[in-house]
Design a protein around this motif. Structure first.
Motif, PDB file in Angstrom:
ATOM      1  N   ILE A  89      -4.729   4.459   3.399  1.00 54.62           N
ATOM      2  CA  ILE A  89      -4.149   3.727   2.088  1.00 54.62           C
ATOM      3  C   ILE A  89      -2.876   3.472   1.719  1.00 54.62           C
ATOM      4  CG2 ILE A  89      -6.434   3.302   1.222  1.00 54.62           C
ATOM      5  CD1 ILE A  89      -4.366   5.088  -0.884  1.00 54.62           C
ATOM      6  N   ILE A  90      -1.786   2.717   1.125  1.00 58.78           N
ATOM      7  CA  ILE A  90      -0.529   3.179   0.660  1.00 58.78           C
ATOM      8  C   ILE A  90      -0.555   3.191  -1.074  1.00 58.78           C
ATOM      9  CG2 ILE A  90      -0.059   0.795   0.734  1.00 58.78           C
ATOM     10  CD1 ILE A  90       2.489   2.122   1.739  1.00 58.78           C
ATOM     11  N   LYS A  91       0.113   3.482  -2.115  1.00 59.29           N
ATOM     12  CA  LYS A  91      -0.033   3.560  -3.419  1.00 59.29           C
ATOM     13  C   LYS A  91       1.511   3.250  -3.507  1.00 59.29           C
ATOM     14  CE  LYS A  91      -2.635   7.699  -4.137  1.00 59.29           C
ATOM     15  NZ  LYS A  91      -2.462   8.796  -4.858  1.00 59.29           N
ATOM     16  N   ASP A  92       1.736   2.031  -4.820  1.00 60.80           N
ATOM     17  CA  ASP A  92       2.782   0.852  -5.127  1.00 60.80           C
ATOM     18  C   ASP A  92       2.987   1.356  -6.208  1.00 60.80           C
ATOM     19  OD1 ASP A  92       3.925  -0.039  -2.143  1.00 60.80           O
ATOM     20  OD2 ASP A  92       2.878  -0.960  -1.547  1.00 60.80           O
ATOM     21  N   ILE A  93       4.336   1.285  -6.892  1.00 59.26           N
ATOM     22  CA  ILE A  93       4.321   0.703  -8.334  1.00 59.26           C
ATOM     23  C   ILE A  93       3.747  -0.885  -8.605  1.00 59.26           C
ATOM     24  CG2 ILE A  93       5.648   0.261 -10.039  1.00 59.26           C
ATOM     25  CD1 ILE A  93       7.702   2.594  -8.968  1.00 59.26           C
ATOM     26  N   ASN A  94       3.307  -0.544  -9.601  1.00 58.59           N
ATOM     27  CA  ASN A  94       2.762  -2.529  -9.697  1.00 58.59           C
ATOM     28  C   ASN A  94       4.138  -3.215 -10.293  1.00 58.59           C
ATOM     29  OD1 ASN A  94       2.170  -4.571 -11.004  1.00 58.59           O
ATOM     30  ND2 ASN A  94       0.037  -3.716 -12.165  1.00 58.59           N
ATOM     31  N   PRO A  95       4.701  -3.795  -9.428  1.00 57.81           N
ATOM     32  CA  PRO A  95       5.772  -4.945 -10.056  1.00 57.81           C
ATOM     33  C   PRO A  95       5.460  -5.735 -11.466  1.00 57.81           C
ATOM     34  CG  PRO A  95       4.491  -6.230  -8.240  1.00 57.81           C
ATOM     35  CD  PRO A  95       3.698  -4.682  -8.450  1.00 57.81           C
ATOM     36  N   GLN A 100       2.663   1.692 -13.792  1.00 56.78           N
ATOM     37  CA  GLN A 100       0.979   2.102 -13.129  1.00 56.78           C
ATOM     38  C   GLN A 100       0.987   1.770 -11.708  1.00 56.78           C
ATOM     39  OE1 GLN A 100      -1.745  -1.490 -12.929  1.00 56.78           O
ATOM     40  NE2 GLN A 100      -3.014  -1.074 -14.318  1.00 56.78           N
ATOM     41  N   ILE A 101       0.895   2.337 -10.975  1.00 56.55           N
ATOM     42  CA  ILE A 101       0.148   2.579  -9.292  1.00 56.55           C
ATOM     43  C   ILE A 101      -1.094   1.863  -8.145  1.00 56.55           C
ATOM     44  CG2 ILE A 101      -0.532   3.854  -7.491  1.00 56.55           C
ATOM     45  CD1 ILE A 101       2.498   4.694  -8.771  1.00 56.55           C
ATOM     46  N   ILE A 102      -0.798   1.589  -7.799  1.00 59.28           N
ATOM     47  CA  ILE A 102      -1.117  -0.020  -7.777  1.00 59.28           C
ATOM     48  C   ILE A 102      -2.256   0.764  -6.413  1.00 59.28           C
ATOM     49  CG2 ILE A 102      -1.410  -2.352  -8.909  1.00 59.28           C
ATOM     50  CD1 ILE A 102      -0.018  -3.494  -6.999  1.00 59.28           C
ATOM     51  N   ILE A 103      -2.589   0.589  -5.737  1.00 58.76           N
ATOM     52  CA  ILE A 103      -3.852   0.307  -4.314  1.00 58.76           C
ATOM     53  C   ILE A 103      -3.889  -0.604  -3.229  1.00 58.76           C
ATOM     54  CG2 ILE A 103      -5.164   2.269  -3.086  1.00 58.76           C
ATOM     55  CD1 ILE A 103      -3.600   3.612  -4.837  1.00 58.76           C
ATOM     56  N   SER A 104      -3.357  -0.606  -1.815  1.00 61.87           N
ATOM     57  CA  SER A 104      -3.559  -1.155  -1.217  1.00 61.87           C
ATOM     58  C   SER A 104      -3.862  -0.840   0.430  1.00 61.87           C
ATOM     59  CB  SER A 104      -1.888  -2.086  -0.790  1.00 61.87           C
ATOM     60  OG  SER A 104      -1.886  -2.662  -2.245  1.00 61.87           O
ATOM     61  N   LEU A 105      -4.378  -1.874   1.170  1.00 63.91           N
ATOM     62  CA  LEU A 105      -4.742  -0.983   2.345  1.00 63.91           C
ATOM     63  C   LEU A 105      -3.854  -0.802   3.336  1.00 63.91           C
ATOM     64  CD1 LEU A 105      -7.816  -2.324   3.135  1.00 63.91           C
ATOM     65  CD2 LEU A 105      -7.295  -0.043   2.520  1.00 63.91           C
TER      66      LEU A 105
END
Length: 153
Positions: A89-95, A100-105
């Protein structure tokens, strides 16, 4: 395979609970084992189910994942740390909300997601092969039995 014609009905009925518990226990033992799901990383049930959830619901925050899965943020965070260490997974800043941090595969996470789907498809094929040659009435009886059992448990 038993048939009621060749055996006493009560004898078979008495054997059903043990047979069902044996199946459940065998499935649970198999399901508990960590698997790599095509990633060369051993994944436990909680990890692959979180990967599945993220794949089905992309770009959610930790809080939103916890709320939708009805588990604590701490439990989600702990599992996410393991998945991040395994590069799944990767954690990114919600644009849309920079706090907020959002999670993606990751690509590797998507591999695990797809292999997990194949695992479930295989289980479905096994069950289908067990019931496919039965009559519609027998299939309805099996389904009704499982439905009643699910509602009682």
């Amino acid at each position: 395979m038993y048939t009621i014609c060749s055996m006493d009905k009560n004898y078979i009925i008495k054997k059903i609970p043990r047979k069902l518990l044996n199946i459940i226990n065998n499935f649970n033992e198999s399901d508990k084992k960590a698997r790599d799901f095509g990633t060369d990383e051993m994944l436990h049930l909680s990890e692959i189910h979180l990967i599945e959830f993220i794949g089905d619901n992309e770009k959610l925050s930790v809080s939103e994942i916890a709320r939708r899965k009805n588990i604590t943020k701490a439990a989600v965070s702990k599992t996410l740390v393991r998945l991040e260490d395994k590069k799944l997974i990767i954690k990114d800043i919600n644009p849309d909300n920079r706090t907020q941090i959002i999670i993606s595969l990751t690509r590797k996470g998507w591999t695990a997601y797809c292999e997990h789907k194949k695992y479930h498809e295989n289980i479905n094929k096994i069950i289908f092969s067990c019931v496919n040659n039965n009559s519609k009435e027998d299939i309805n009886a099996i389904y009704n039995f499982l439905d009643q059992l699910e509602n009682l448990l």
